[in-house]
Motif scaffolding. Structure first.
Motif, PDB file in Angstrom:
ATOM      1  N   LEU A 212       0.846  -1.177   0.000  1.00 50.13           N
ATOM      2  CA  LEU A 212       0.000   0.000   0.000  1.00 50.13           C
ATOM      3  C   LEU A 212       0.891   1.240   0.000  1.00 50.13           C
ATOM      4  O   LEU A 212       1.787   1.372   0.843  1.00 50.13           O
ATOM      5  CB  LEU A 212      -0.902   0.018   1.232  1.00 50.13           C
ATOM      6  CG  LEU A 212      -1.830   1.237   1.402  1.00 50.13           C
ATOM      7  CD1 LEU A 212      -2.804   1.354   0.235  1.00 50.13           C
ATOM      8  CD2 LEU A 212      -2.567   1.155   2.731  1.00 50.13           C
ATOM      9  N   ILE A 213       0.654   2.127  -0.956  1.00 47.90           N
ATOM     10  CA  ILE A 213       1.439   3.346  -1.102  1.00 47.90           C
ATOM     11  C   ILE A 213       0.516   4.544  -0.937  1.00 47.90           C
ATOM     12  O   ILE A 213      -0.590   4.559  -1.472  1.00 47.90           O
ATOM     13  CB  ILE A 213       2.132   3.395  -2.475  1.00 47.90           C
ATOM     14  CG1 ILE A 213       3.133   2.232  -2.593  1.00 47.90           C
ATOM     15  CG2 ILE A 213       2.823   4.730  -2.697  1.00 47.90           C
ATOM     16  CD1 ILE A 213       3.816   2.136  -3.948  1.00 47.90           C
ATOM     17  N   ALA A 214       0.973   5.548  -0.194  1.00 51.98           N
ATOM     18  CA  ALA A 214       0.132   6.721   0.048  1.00 51.98           C
ATOM     19  C   ALA A 214       0.892   8.016  -0.200  1.00 51.98           C
ATOM     20  O   ALA A 214       2.000   8.204   0.305  1.00 51.98           O
ATOM     21  CB  ALA A 214      -0.406   6.719   1.475  1.00 51.98           C
ATOM     22  N   ASP A 215       0.265   8.884  -0.977  1.00 48.50           N
ATOM     23  CA  ASP A 215       0.707  10.264  -1.094  1.00 48.50           C
ATOM     24  C   ASP A 215       0.060  11.017   0.063  1.00 48.50           C
ATOM     25  O   ASP A 215      -1.138  11.245   0.076  1.00 48.50           O
ATOM     26  CB  ASP A 215       0.250  10.843  -2.437  1.00 48.50           C
ATOM     27  CG  ASP A 215       0.550  12.330  -2.575  1.00 48.50           C
ATOM     28  OD1 ASP A 215       1.138  12.925  -1.647  1.00 48.50           O
ATOM     29  OD2 ASP A 215       0.179  12.910  -3.614  1.00 48.50           O
ATOM     30  N   MET A 216       0.863  11.387   1.057  1.00 52.11           N
ATOM     31  CA  MET A 216       0.365  12.111   2.229  1.00 52.11           C
ATOM     32  C   MET A 216       0.869  13.549   2.258  1.00 52.11           C
ATOM     33  O   MET A 216       1.030  14.144   3.333  1.00 52.11           O
ATOM     34  CB  MET A 216       0.759  11.383   3.522  1.00 52.11           C
ATOM     35  CG  MET A 216       0.079  10.056   3.704  1.00 52.11           C
ATOM     36  SD  MET A 216       0.318   9.411   5.388  1.00 52.11           S
ATOM     37  CE  MET A 216      -0.584   7.857   5.279  1.00 52.11           C
ATOM     38  N   SER A 217       1.084  14.117   1.096  1.00 55.30           N
ATOM     39  CA  SER A 217       1.682  15.446   1.027  1.00 55.30           C
ATOM     40  C   SER A 217       0.918  16.492   1.823  1.00 55.30           C
ATOM     41  O   SER A 217       1.522  17.394   2.398  1.00 55.30           O
ATOM     42  CB  SER A 217       1.777  15.906  -0.428  1.00 55.30           C
ATOM     43  OG  SER A 217       2.706  15.127  -1.138  1.00 55.30           O
ATOM     44  N   SER A 218      -0.401  16.391   1.849  1.00 55.03           N
ATOM     45  CA  SER A 218      -1.170  17.466   2.462  1.00 55.03           C
ATOM     46  C   SER A 218      -1.757  17.119   3.821  1.00 55.03           C
ATOM     47  O   SER A 218      -2.454  17.955   4.410  1.00 55.03           O
ATOM     48  CB  SER A 218      -2.298  17.910   1.524  1.00 55.03           C
ATOM     49  OG  SER A 218      -3.088  16.816   1.114  1.00 55.03           O
ATOM     50  N   ASP A 219      -1.455  15.928   4.358  1.00 55.64           N
ATOM     51  CA  ASP A 219      -1.967  15.661   5.707  1.00 55.64           C
ATOM     52  C   ASP A 219      -1.034  14.837   6.584  1.00 55.64           C
ATOM     53  O   ASP A 219      -1.427  14.397   7.662  1.00 55.64           O
ATOM     54  CB  ASP A 219      -3.353  14.999   5.648  1.00 55.64           C
ATOM     55  CG  ASP A 219      -3.326  13.590   5.060  1.00 55.64           C
ATOM     56  OD1 ASP A 219      -2.296  13.185   4.485  1.00 55.64           O
ATOM     57  OD2 ASP A 219      -4.362  12.906   5.176  1.00 55.64           O
ATOM     58  N   ILE A 220       0.223  14.670   6.164  1.00 53.43           N
ATOM     59  CA  ILE A 220       1.156  13.931   7.002  1.00 53.43           C
ATOM     60  C   ILE A 220       1.302  14.631   8.355  1.00 53.43           C
ATOM     61  O   ILE A 220       1.371  15.857   8.443  1.00 53.43           O
ATOM     62  CB  ILE A 220       2.519  13.772   6.297  1.00 53.43           C
ATOM     63  CG1 ILE A 220       3.386  12.756   7.059  1.00 53.43           C
ATOM     64  CG2 ILE A 220       3.223  15.119   6.104  1.00 53.43           C
ATOM     65  CD1 ILE A 220       4.627  12.315   6.302  1.00 53.43           C
ATOM     66  N   LEU A 221       1.273  13.863   9.398  1.00 56.68           N
ATOM     67  CA  LEU A 221       1.382  14.326  10.784  1.00 56.68           C
ATOM     68  C   LEU A 221       0.254  15.262  11.208  1.00 56.68           C
ATOM     69  O   LEU A 221       0.406  16.025  12.150  1.00 56.68           O
ATOM     70  CB  LEU A 221       2.752  14.972  11.052  1.00 56.68           C
ATOM     71  CG  LEU A 221       3.826  14.005  11.550  1.00 56.68           C
ATOM     72  CD1 LEU A 221       5.192  14.670  11.634  1.00 56.68           C
ATOM     73  CD2 LEU A 221       3.446  13.414  12.911  1.00 56.68           C
ATOM     74  N   CYS A 222      -0.877  15.177  10.522  1.00 54.30           N
ATOM     75  CA  CYS A 222      -2.048  15.913  11.004  1.00 54.30           C
ATOM     76  C   CYS A 222      -2.799  15.086  12.030  1.00 54.30           C
ATOM     77  O   CYS A 222      -3.698  15.586  12.713  1.00 54.30           O
ATOM     78  CB  CYS A 222      -2.978  16.292   9.859  1.00 54.30           C
ATOM     79  SG  CYS A 222      -4.092  14.965   9.305  1.00 54.30           S
ATOM     80  N   ARG A 223      -2.414  13.803  12.154  1.00 61.41           N
ATOM     81  CA  ARG A 223      -3.061  12.855  13.052  1.00 61.41           C
ATOM     82  C   ARG A 223      -2.151  11.633  13.134  1.00 61.41           C
ATOM     83  O   ARG A 223      -1.291  11.424  12.265  1.00 61.41           O
ATOM     84  CB  ARG A 223      -4.435  12.442  12.500  1.00 61.41           C
ATOM     85  CG  ARG A 223      -4.332  11.849  11.089  1.00 61.41           C
ATOM     86  CD  ARG A 223      -5.661  11.528  10.455  1.00 61.41           C
ATOM     87  NE  ARG A 223      -5.457  11.062   9.082  1.00 61.41           N
ATOM     88  CZ  ARG A 223      -6.434  10.640   8.287  1.00 61.41           C
ATOM     89  NH1 ARG A 223      -7.682  10.641   8.716  1.00 61.41           N
ATOM     90  NH2 ARG A 223      -6.174  10.233   7.054  1.00 61.41           N
ATOM     91  N   PRO A 224      -2.321  10.798  14.140  1.00 62.15           N
ATOM     92  CA  PRO A 224      -1.520   9.569  14.207  1.00 62.15           C
ATOM     93  C   PRO A 224      -1.926   8.604  13.085  1.00 62.15           C
ATOM     94  O   PRO A 224      -3.101   8.536  12.708  1.00 62.15           O
ATOM     95  CB  PRO A 224      -1.885   8.985  15.576  1.00 62.15           C
ATOM     96  CG  PRO A 224      -2.445  10.128  16.360  1.00 62.15           C
ATOM     97  CD  PRO A 224      -3.145  10.997  15.350  1.00 62.15           C
ATOM     98  N   ILE A 225      -0.972   7.865  12.560  1.00 61.13           N
ATOM     99  CA  ILE A 225      -1.243   6.805  11.589  1.00 61.13           C
ATOM    100  C   ILE A 225      -0.394   5.591  11.935  1.00 61.13           C
ATOM    101  O   ILE A 225       0.599   5.696  12.658  1.00 61.13           O
ATOM    102  CB  ILE A 225      -0.933   7.243  10.134  1.00 61.13           C
ATOM    103  CG1 ILE A 225       0.549   7.656  10.002  1.00 61.13           C
ATOM    104  CG2 ILE A 225      -1.858   8.337   9.671  1.00 61.13           C
ATOM    105  CD1 ILE A 225       1.013   7.767   8.571  1.00 61.13           C
ATOM    106  N   ASP A 226      -0.797   4.443  11.423  1.00 63.50           N
ATOM    107  CA  ASP A 226      -0.026   3.217  11.601  1.00 63.50           C
ATOM    108  C   ASP A 226       0.842   3.023  10.363  1.00 63.50           C
ATOM    109  O   ASP A 226       0.374   2.538   9.331  1.00 63.50           O
ATOM    110  CB  ASP A 226      -0.978   2.034  11.794  1.00 63.50           C
ATOM    111  CG  ASP A 226      -0.242   0.713  12.012  1.00 63.50           C
ATOM    112  OD1 ASP A 226       1.006   0.702  11.999  1.00 63.50           O
ATOM    113  OD2 ASP A 226      -0.929  -0.319  12.183  1.00 63.50           O
TER     114      ASP A 226
END
Length: 362
Positions: free
Chosen positions: A170-184
């Protein structure tokens, strides 16, 4: 601080004032070196300390498990649109993409240049107003990977939870919400993000990649577009964007000081709730673009009755110190980007302006 704008730009975006002030103090001379950080070698001990501190902070704040490399690469997320298929899309396999909006569509377009792709799910028929449900996703069990865009800045939609793709990376582009909330992080094979929205200024892109995927590509790939190039050299193969990485490190320290990812989520939900309540309680004067279950914590998109009224809103808001509220040219409307560094005071001021504007134009 006087003359600070209410900054709702979509990116490059607001930075924490405390971070800007810290950087200002060290701008001319860094760590008693007689030089600015921007003037010194990236091979020197002073910069290397900054470099590896940034990586350590990112690992800590995202709880990145063992078995992942953290890379600092240039070229923005748009370059990752190509690097991912160039490095990971093997002959005889397909890459599956979830089409959720403008940025996902750009990633798909780029991937098609390098191999076979399929659409695992799409919300195009609904004008990208929602994120497809996890149950809708369809892809081959031997797919090279499944790609998602965690937050669509233009449409204002965000994945509330992510799919479990099992053995398919699974690949995710998190450019606009990385570290806006916890993720696994362990759910993902690759996470990438341009820094210029939540992590720092433009110029550096974060790639978090599982080590078993860092292999020599099966087809010729230019040296600078290979993950193994950057992984083998700890992102120091060539001159990195040193000042951008330093600024990112300072932003990461600020995030840590303010409760880490959980602290950011609480802060961001408070801001988003304020804005969405203003929209929902306006008796239809303001109309949210994204469907309620897919609303973004980062980009609040809405419209007014007509384009002329939206132009008036933008003009009057700018006169009062609000910046960046015009929607993206591709979809129009209005958009308030409320990334981590946007203070609650700016959102409260915007809500007040929206109420006043409504009372004068209803």
């Amino acid at each position: 601080m006087a003359n600070r704008a209410y900054n709702f730009n979509a990116g490059p975006a607001a930075l924490p004032l405390e971070v800007l002030q810290r950087a200002q103090e060290k701008f001319v001379e860094f760590e008693n070196s007689g030089m600015s950080l921007m003037e010194m070698s990236h091979r020197g001990a002073i910069y290397e300390k900054v470099h590896f501190e940034a990586e350590a902070l990112l690992r800590e704040l995202l709880s990145i498990p063992d078995g992942y490399k953290v890379l600092f690469i240039q070229g923005g997320a748009s370059t990752q649109f190509a690097m991912i298929p160039m490095n990971l899309l093997r002959s005889g396999t397909k890459a599956a993409y979830v089409a959720t909006g403008s940025w996902a569509t750009k990633a798909i377009k780029e991937a098609k240049l390098f191999g076979e792709t399929s659409i695992a799910a799409s919300s195009e028929a609904a004008a990208y107003k929602h994120i497809p449900s996890i149950s809708e996703l369809k892809y081959d069990s031997d797919a090279a990977y499944v790609h998602v865009t965690s937050n669509e800045t233009i449409e204002g939609t965000q994945w509330a939870e992510f799919p479990d793709t099992g053995s398919v990376p699974l690949i995710a582009d998190m450019s606009s919400d990385i570290l806006c909330r916890p993720i696994d992080v362990s759910k993902f094979a690759v996470i990438y993000a341009g820094a210029q929205k939540n992590l720092g200024p433009s110029g550096v892109t974060i790639v978090i990649i599982r080590e078993d995927l860092i292999n020599k590509p099966t087809t010729p790939v230019p040296t600078m577009l290979r993950y193994d190039t950057h992984a083998d050299a700890d992102s120091l193969y060539n001159t990195p964007p040193t000042f951008a990485i330093y600024m990112m490190s300072e932003v990461l320290k600020w995030i840590k000081e303010n409760g880490g990812a959980a602290g950011m989520e609480a802060r961001n939900r408070e801001k988003a709730n304020l804005l969405y309540e203003a929209i929902d309680n306006s008796n239809g004067f303001y109309r949210g673009f994204a469907e309620i279950g897919s609303r973004s914590l980062m980009n609040v998109t809405f419209t007014l009755a007509n384009e002329e009224l939206e132009k008036k809103f933008v003009k009057e808001s700018e006169a009062q110190g609000f910046v960046g509220l015009k929607g993206h040219r591709s979809v129009g409307g209005l958009r308030a980007s409320i990334y981590n560094a946007v203070p609650i005071e700016s959102v409260s001021a915007l809500v007040s302006f929206m109420g006043d504007f409504q009372s004068r134009n209803s």
